[in-house]
Design an enzyme around this catalytic site. Sequence first.
Site, PDB file in Angstrom:
ATOM      1  N   THR A 254       0.818  -1.224   0.000  1.00  0.00           N
ATOM      2  CA  THR A 254       0.000   0.000   0.000  1.00  0.00           C
ATOM      3  C   THR A 254       0.848   1.269   0.000  1.00  0.00           C
ATOM      4  O   THR A 254       0.329   2.348  -0.257  1.00  0.00           O
ATOM      5  CB  THR A 254      -0.919   0.020   1.233  1.00  0.00           C
ATOM      6  OG1 THR A 254      -0.102  -0.023   2.408  1.00  0.00           O
ATOM      7  CG2 THR A 254      -1.875  -1.153   1.242  1.00  0.00           C
TER       8      THR A 254
ATOM      9  N   LEU B 291       8.609  -2.702   2.424  1.00  0.00           N
ATOM     10  CA  LEU B 291       8.296  -2.435   3.842  1.00  0.00           C
ATOM     11  C   LEU B 291       9.172  -1.324   4.410  1.00  0.00           C
ATOM     12  O   LEU B 291      10.319  -1.144   3.995  1.00  0.00           O
ATOM     13  CB  LEU B 291       8.505  -3.704   4.668  1.00  0.00           C
ATOM     14  CG  LEU B 291       7.524  -4.846   4.406  1.00  0.00           C
ATOM     15  CD1 LEU B 291       7.996  -6.121   5.109  1.00  0.00           C
ATOM     16  CD2 LEU B 291       6.107  -4.472   4.868  1.00  0.00           C
TER      17      LEU B 291
ATOM     18  N   CYS C 213      18.013   4.958  -2.598  1.00  0.00           N
ATOM     19  CA  CYS C 213      17.653   5.549  -3.889  1.00  0.00           C
ATOM     20  C   CYS C 213      18.691   6.545  -4.407  1.00  0.00           C
ATOM     21  O   CYS C 213      19.026   6.550  -5.590  1.00  0.00           O
ATOM     22  CB  CYS C 213      16.277   6.209  -3.812  1.00  0.00           C
ATOM     23  SG  CYS C 213      16.056   7.278  -2.381  1.00  0.00           S
TER      24      CYS C 213
ATOM     25  N   GLY D 132      10.397  10.188  -2.149  1.00  0.00           N
ATOM     26  CA  GLY D 132      11.371   9.403  -1.406  1.00  0.00           C
ATOM     27  C   GLY D 132      11.031   9.252   0.062  1.00  0.00           C
ATOM     28  O   GLY D 132      11.520   8.352   0.733  1.00  0.00           O
TER      29      GLY D 132
ATOM     30  N   HIS E 104      15.575  12.077  -8.126  1.00  0.00           N
ATOM     31  CA  HIS E 104      16.617  12.672  -7.285  1.00  0.00           C
ATOM     32  C   HIS E 104      17.725  13.184  -8.204  1.00  0.00           C
ATOM     33  O   HIS E 104      18.284  12.433  -9.005  1.00  0.00           O
ATOM     34  CB  HIS E 104      17.208  11.627  -6.344  1.00  0.00           C
ATOM     35  CG  HIS E 104      16.289  11.172  -5.260  1.00  0.00           C
ATOM     36  ND1 HIS E 104      15.085  11.769  -4.976  1.00  0.00           N
ATOM     37  CD2 HIS E 104      16.427  10.171  -4.339  1.00  0.00           C
ATOM     38  CE1 HIS E 104      14.509  11.145  -3.947  1.00  0.00           C
ATOM     39  NE2 HIS E 104      15.285  10.176  -3.554  1.00  0.00           N
TER      40      HIS E 104
END
Lengths: 376, 376, 376, 376
Positions: D16, D88, D154, D187, D249
């Site tokens: 989600t 997660l 990331c 992010g 980014h």
Amino acid sequence: MAAPQQTYNVGILGATGTVGQRFITLLSTHPFLKIHTLGASERSAGKKYLVATKWKQSTPCHDSVKELSIKSCDPKHFSGCDIIFSGLDHDVAGPIETAFRQANFKVFTNAKNYRRDPLVPLLVPTANPTHINLLTTQQKTVKTDGFIVANSNCSTAGVVVPMAALQATYPGLVADVDVVTMQAISGAGYPGVSSMDILDNVVPFIGGEEDKIEWESGKILGHLRDGAIQHLDLDVTASCNRVAVLDGHLACITLRYSSSSASVPSESEITRCFNDFTPIVRGPALPSAPRRAIHVLDDQDRPQPRLDREIDGGYAVSVGRIRNLVDRAGSIRGVKFVCLVHNTVLGAAGMGILNAELAIQQGFIKPSLEGSRGNL
Amino acid sequence: MAAPQQTYNVGILGATGTVGQRFITLLSTHPFLKIHTLGASERSAGKKYLVATKWKQSTPCHDSVKELSIKSCDPKHFSGCDIIFSGLDHDVAGPIETAFRQANFKVFTNAKNYRRDPLVPLLVPTANPTHINLLTTQQKTVKTDGFIVANSNCSTAGVVVPMAALQATYPGLVADVDVVTMQAISGAGYPGVSSMDILDNVVPFIGGEEDKIEWESGKILGHLRDGAIQHLDLDVTASCNRVAVLDGHLACITLRYSSSSASVPSESEITRCFNDFTPIVRGPALPSAPRRAIHVLDDQDRPQPRLDREIDGGYAVSVGRIRNLVDRAGSIRGVKFVCLVHNTVLGAAGMGILNAELAIQQGFIKPSLEGSRGNL
Amino acid sequence: MAAPQQTYNVGILGATGTVGQRFITLLSTHPFLKIHTLGASERSAGKKYLVATKWKQSTPCHDSVKELSIKSCDPKHFSGCDIIFSGLDHDVAGPIETAFRQANFKVFTNAKNYRRDPLVPLLVPTANPTHINLLTTQQKTVKTDGFIVANSNCSTAGVVVPMAALQATYPGLVADVDVVTMQAISGAGYPGVSSMDILDNVVPFIGGEEDKIEWESGKILGHLRDGAIQHLDLDVTASCNRVAVLDGHLACITLRYSSSSASVPSESEITRCFNDFTPIVRGPALPSAPRRAIHVLDDQDRPQPRLDREIDGGYAVSVGRIRNLVDRAGSIRGVKFVCLVHNTVLGAAGMGILNAELAIQQGFIKPSLEGSRGNL
Amino acid sequence: MAAPQQTYNVGILGATGTVGQRFITLLSTHPFLKIHTLGASERSAGKKYLVATKWKQSTPCHDSVKELSIKSCDPKHFSGCDIIFSGLDHDVAGPIETAFRQANFKVFTNAKNYRRDPLVPLLVPTANPTHINLLTTQQKTVKTDGFIVANSNCSTAGVVVPMAALQATYPGLVADVDVVTMQAISGAGYPGVSSMDILDNVVPFIGGEEDKIEWESGKILGHLRDGAIQHLDLDVTASCNRVAVLDGHLACITLRYSSSSASVPSESEITRCFNDFTPIVRGPALPSAPRRAIHVLDDQDRPQPRLDREIDGGYAVSVGRIRNLVDRAGSIRGVKFVCLVHNTVLGAAGMGILNAELAIQQGFIKPSLEGSRGNL
């Protein structure tokens, strides 16, 4: 109807601008419309497309287009084209588009110049597709094989699609339309809106926009009878605002019912009316047509520009928050809702493309083998 | 009236929140209201103010406040205060404010809990200042020296100030009010609106907001008669949107005139009506009062939140684009305009401060020498 | 030193632009600098100020300025002025400023044209105030009573103030400076950056900016010796980005220490060095001087443009996140920090104003009674 | 290598959240990875996906996913899955991922928990694909058929891809890496960054981010030797900023060459080195692989997040502004460039997907016919 058996060559006027860039983005994957010639100002003519263009789309320019050499907007450079899309600014569009029609080209324009011409269909394909038949009158009158079809203003599209649905099911129900728009910056082109005007800000004015919505709605929602458009008798009032959104015009719409309405539809009947509205049917002949002209969204905080503008590829209108307008005596006086239109897809380039698909389907553009291409 | 001869000590409930921070910013230069005690949740109690607070104002927190030790919102910690400002969230405000009134405190609250209480004035100082006299009824009824004055909702303030001007000059003229708001993120507090919801976006829904505007307008524009407020009979309908603006709620307002109106004012008469509206007069007793309750701006693209929200320190409402609503038969049916209110000044903390100045001026708060401070 | 006994009349060149507007905003409350004449392009000349100007400041234009009639930038229109501030674009600034100096005016310019002139002090008042004495050489050489003082580039200001602090306490410590800026849109003037370029975006390039930071730092941090500036020997490298911020240039700065440094300061020593740096002292003679040239902020996520740009009225530099640059062997090789400068206050108009205050204090501008005003 | 002959069932943990949503968006058109089971917190378990999710992607959620019933993150609910993707949060990821591995699942995680585990490959598929072979050691050591592969942070992805290209061609050239990032709000997940923190602002701090870039680079750029990763000896220093960008980014990167470098590459050699870098080859087995790991853009103001983040579907890194770092003596000391990575595609969900494709290609995931699915 089956898909066309052949492809159609497309010329784009104003190809370097915001609407032109969207035409290119949308056409790069089109099954039977093929980009053939790109036109822009004399200043850009002769340059390669991506050299002359400040490409501002969030998807890269298609490789096959990057290297095309730009032409000036003279019909003689477009002889291989079956269809002309015009994303020209209104200050230059008029005479150029006239010249193309005179040279037997089929022109689909996003400019405002011809919208109020009684011979030119003001065509929102998911609202008033049958108005395309006005072309018969136009061609007879101007005595060319060419024609001009005009897009509506981008905000107007968001108003007339749900209005057309209501008119179809509940003719005469609505007497007054109040529209307050929150419009994206891409609607002003590039460089368009200064960042100093829109960051941490709203500008409650867009020159000419309110008048366009108010006037164009009447023509689009009117009837084609005896070769002419009879405007719909309707009071439309608009207030237009510019907000810090890249694409997608949002509108809060309040409809007031005619006092003579004996009974009024419920909220769920209006929802059904919107969801079921199918003025044109998506298929091989109309590949850009949305699956539904209107998507009614359930969540109470939708539609939102960033999240919903891409529904059905930007060719559908999204509607949410359908709720009765109830007066203090408890009577239903109208209905309110929120409406979103992708201003450069359905509201501009996409409308032109879908109008062209419709014109092919309806036989107004013949396959080029039969000599329909503009010639000089 | 002369300036008060002494200062009044002020307690702020909910001091760490967005409205609390604005109270502190506005009061740090106030001539006779002095910050004395800061209250917040148990979690913050005991901490120094700037340690417990995520200060988000664009001007630094005043040095004298930074080091104040936060108290929990229990009346016993506020015994030195003459005036209580509450910026509490509605989910906790009710019982706390009741307790403060019971302990004889004069409470000016920004929370919604008491707004619909018939004993509590819903007071927009530049719209309905005379409603303060409802306090007489309140104090008599609840049998305390304390009282509660409620601010209106922030957006409502932008609607009722021009409406009050029109009511004063043209009573009964307006029958219907349509409001579409474009509201600032600071209205949702901190952290409030997620950046992922508002960047490149508009959210066409703010929970509870439309109902507040629709209901509160009737009470604010009503009449105080025989110790009670008679609501104004008026149809108000609102559509509320959240936009990427830090401060300043903008509204597009459409007023429809009563069909029984024999004659209607011209655009310039309405302009004059707005500019001349002076329900309270700025002066030593009311130092926060704006020079004008309403500033009508001439430029066609104003008011704009970033440029105009600071007019008169944020205590004035700005109006622009006044234009007749004309139907297709050419008859004037109403008027449209754009209105801006600084949502955390006039729309929140500033409204409380100006209400307190008014209460002092009108004798509802006695100098502390005479024992007006809350005591336990 | 005492405040000047009289006022000085000020002329502003480029008064309609972004920097010009900031000059007007800052000077409207200045104790002894009074706006006298506003100059702009021929196109604006003759118009009232607010008619010719798209005012984009978040505080309203001062009433006394609104109605001033704009002059063209010819010295003959400025005969009543003691001081000239220039916010002109560099493409026109050069000859105009030369003409004003030749006509004996004292010119403080924000344009880049004269910054590299060895006779012109490149003056950041909170970094290298003593360079003002280069004016003696300049006046002697160009043989006028007039002179030109140049502001630094706006981003450069944010680099050289902390660098000057370090140089003063730890001369020779720093060998390399890496600067990455995130610059506000107001730095590009109006209309400047298109909203389509900056919404949901960063532009990693600002024409000419990196070279300015790299070159100007050496001159500003250099020494005035024998009537000339000896540039500091320092490697500065810059990368400049435009971000969606209205005012305030943020920079991430990495300093590498000279390999010959025997010992290096601790983070807290650097903090103290910054906080204690007092190249000029705020007082009646220098009312615009910040209380501190550098404010070191404690919170780990500061400075932030929106929250900190107004510290000390925008005349101070804010610094945060001071932390050692440690190599993988654990040795300290330099220091990193974040720095914020208000690009149109200390970075532009405010720098000019503070430079003018300094010039008065240091006797380079005589009271007008003694005939210092430019004359023709 | 040919495309897999069969499809693989995929389970998504944290479905989600922002990364989970991107997994779903990317997988909805994947040729051989099929969404089978969605896992989220107990609070969401049992609900239909779109009921439990605040969908914030700009493309609508795929119809086939909307109605899936969410499971809690217990291995027993995922028995039909060949591959587990974990989006997660790190505060819950650790034990859950351990449990899945123990239950013989192949886990590709975006969480940070396992990144520093010497047995877990920290795999950026376009930088260090061969590190996947560390799985042999892992499986032998933990004695399961399952395994865990970790994505990098990331921002780290944007640093290591160009660094890997340089290492491959010019081993040992670079000694120091300075990175300044400007990172997108996505992010931080949803609701993540408050709009009050980022509108008209930059936040120069992201908790833990700088350390991740500095540490992870050494592992990713290290060598797998004798079943273990030897970290690369490299000084990396990072400064991380949050900006008002939705996705993408951007980083300004300065590389300093080792002082022992005899000769240094020219700007055009570095450009070629980047453009030619092909650690993995797009094809039927690796359909998500970008056509090029790095796209060098020619325009001086690119890459830009809004315009370039979708290049190669977000799986490529874009680089621009390659320019030598020259000291004041004229010697080349390093190179500077700007780098863009799509933080939720290559920087998160896309990296997991590409890692899974690589694991299939390299034989670490067997077709399910052979019983590779996790079982309990």
